[in-house]
Scaffold this active site. Sequence first.
Site, PDB file in Angstrom:
ATOM      1  N   LYS A  84       0.947  -1.119  -0.089  1.00 53.22           N
ATOM      2  CA  LYS A  84       0.122   0.136   0.178  1.00 53.22           C
ATOM      3  C   LYS A  84       0.698   1.235   0.096  1.00 53.22           C
ATOM      4  O   LYS A  84       0.287   2.200  -0.695  1.00 53.22           O
ATOM      5  CB  LYS A  84      -0.898   0.129   1.282  1.00 53.22           C
ATOM      6  CG  LYS A  84      -2.112  -0.942   1.102  1.00 53.22           C
ATOM      7  CD  LYS A  84      -3.116  -0.685   1.889  1.00 53.22           C
ATOM      8  CE  LYS A  84      -4.662  -1.475   1.530  1.00 53.22           C
ATOM      9  NZ  LYS A  84      -4.397  -2.792   1.439  1.00 53.22           N
ATOM     10  N   GLU A 106      -9.851   7.500   2.786  1.00 50.59           N
ATOM     11  CA  GLU A 106     -10.703   6.731   3.302  1.00 50.59           C
ATOM     12  C   GLU A 106      -9.970   5.611   3.865  1.00 50.59           C
ATOM     13  O   GLU A 106      -9.214   5.304   3.346  1.00 50.59           O
ATOM     14  CB  GLU A 106     -11.926   6.347   2.353  1.00 50.59           C
ATOM     15  CG  GLU A 106     -11.678   5.026   1.282  1.00 50.59           C
ATOM     16  CD  GLU A 106     -10.311   5.563   0.480  1.00 50.59           C
ATOM     17  OE1 GLU A 106     -10.132   6.712   0.387  1.00 50.59           O
ATOM     18  OE2 GLU A 106      -9.772   4.400  -0.022  1.00 50.59           O
ATOM     19  N   SER A 377       1.541  -9.999  -1.225  1.00 52.57           N
ATOM     20  CA  SER A 377       1.311  -8.335  -1.189  1.00 52.57           C
ATOM     21  C   SER A 377       1.423  -7.825   0.409  1.00 52.57           C
ATOM     22  O   SER A 377       1.649  -6.703   0.294  1.00 52.57           O
ATOM     23  CB  SER A 377      -0.289  -7.973  -1.410  1.00 52.57           C
ATOM     24  OG  SER A 377      -1.183  -9.272  -0.995  1.00 52.57           O
TER      25      SER A 377
HETATM   26  C1  LIG Z   1      -5.219  -3.738   0.846  1.00 53.03           C
HETATM   27  C2  LIG Z   1      -4.555  -4.994   0.758  1.00 53.03           C
HETATM   28  C3  LIG Z   1      -4.805  -5.918  -0.555  1.00 53.03           C
HETATM   29  C4  LIG Z   1      -6.138  -5.473  -1.341  1.00 53.03           C
HETATM   30  O1  LIG Z   1      -5.995  -4.419  -2.079  1.00 53.03           O
HETATM   31  P1  LIG Z   1      -5.625  -4.300  -3.760  1.00 53.03           P
HETATM   32  O2  LIG Z   1      -5.863  -3.099  -4.047  1.00 53.03           O
HETATM   33  O3  LIG Z   1      -6.544  -5.507  -4.311  1.00 53.03           O
HETATM   34  O4  LIG Z   1      -4.218  -4.658  -3.701  1.00 53.03           O
HETATM   35  C5  LIG Z   1      -4.151  -7.208  -0.796  1.00 53.03           C
HETATM   36  N1  LIG Z   1      -3.220  -7.451   0.104  1.00 53.03           N
HETATM   37  C6  LIG Z   1      -2.843  -6.880   1.116  1.00 53.03           C
HETATM   38  C7  LIG Z   1      -1.854  -7.322   1.970  1.00 53.03           C
HETATM   39  C8  LIG Z   1      -3.375  -5.573   1.404  1.00 53.03           C
HETATM   40  O5  LIG Z   1      -3.114  -5.037   2.494  1.00 53.03           O
END
Ligand SMILES: *Cc1c(COP(=O)(O)O)cnc(C)c1O
Length: 398
Positions: A84, A106, A377
């Site tokens: 993020k 938000e 992610s």
């Molecule tokens: C917020 C988040 C997501 C989902 O958001 P995307 O915009 O789909 O990437 C995925 N993985 C993690 C670790 C997150 O914090």
Amino acid sequence: MHTKKYGIYGGQFVPELLMPALEDLESEYNKFSKNPDFLKDLTYYLTDFAGRKTPLYYARNLSKKYGIKIYLKREDLVHGGAHKLNNTIGQALLAKYMGKKRIVAETGAGQHGTATSMAGATLELDTLIYMGSKDVKRQMTNVQRMKMLGSGVKAVETGSKTLKDAINEALRDWVTNIETTHYLIGSVVGPHPYPMIVRDFQSVIGNEVKKQILEKEGRFPDSIVACAGGGSNAIGIFYPFINENNVKLFAVEAGGNSMQVTDKAAMHSASMCSGEIGILHGACTKVLQNREGQILESHSISAGLDYSGVGPELAYFAENGRVSPCNVTDNEALNAFHELCFTEGIIPALESSHALAYVMKNAKSGLLGDLVVVNLSGRGDKDLNTVINITGDSYENC
Ligand SMILES: *Cc1c(COP(=O)(O)O)cnc(C)c1O
């Protein structure tokens, strides 16, 4: 003009009042995204503040178990624990270059609010986070984190008192304070130019992977797998490979408890797999909705995937076949979470566990080929309570 839409998806379905702000944002972005000073500052913050580049890690034990080569793109190692910050640093810096003094955002579970607060603090921007009052109660630790980082947190009492109401309030703030304020959206969603801007900032993931996999393997992967809520980590790793047609791209949505829907809610969050064309948050995209076009509440074990829509560009790539949308259940994600913990010594976010689960499920079928990159992610420390509440803290059954 053509860049405002991706096929029929995208666009700017917003009140007239917002149009000048969107147009201004687009022209400023087009200017600064080519400005050498801006790019130098961005690289500086991504490198020394966020900790990029992140490793592309060969998961030896997992690879052995599943009989294919599995690499993990370690976005869990970015400052804050997820991808993020790539976006919040980019947009906060843009706000600064645009001469704005203030950012608003938000947040649902609080992850985007926290990443925005980090960027706001280091770039000395006045930061206000809108959060549904229901979420404020559920996510007190994240609220405290944001406050510690110097942000204001405003509890939103309207509507269902969750994410979508927080978005409405943040937009209202933006329109009212347009001279001083930038609205820092959290994923590749919303009206143009947001999906494009967030995609560009998150493409750093895929651009790094391109170089790293060539160094390590001398070729591109057979497939890339990423989870998709709004879709920013997915499109961020996919986009630099979009013209490499031999690389298959899989976007894994949250299949939740089941693919069932009632008149008010879906038991899942798989909007590409089972949503229909509609308008959500200023863009035309695939949306979970009932027959009357009312937006359905979504469900996922992971807060980050729990969203009724998806970024319009991802919806477009899913429709034209370039990206394969798919989904796994809460349980499958939970099992993948545990498996990565004990096979590789990495605690993944429950969101990322969806991508891992899809790989584990399909590795032996040949669908993914011999060389796979999974976008890890985020890290799972934030999810320990969720996991323990379901599994207990004894792992005898694993
Ligand atoms: C917020 C988040 C997501 C989902 O958001 P995307 O915009 O789909 O990437 C995925 N993985 C993690 C670790 C997150 O914090």
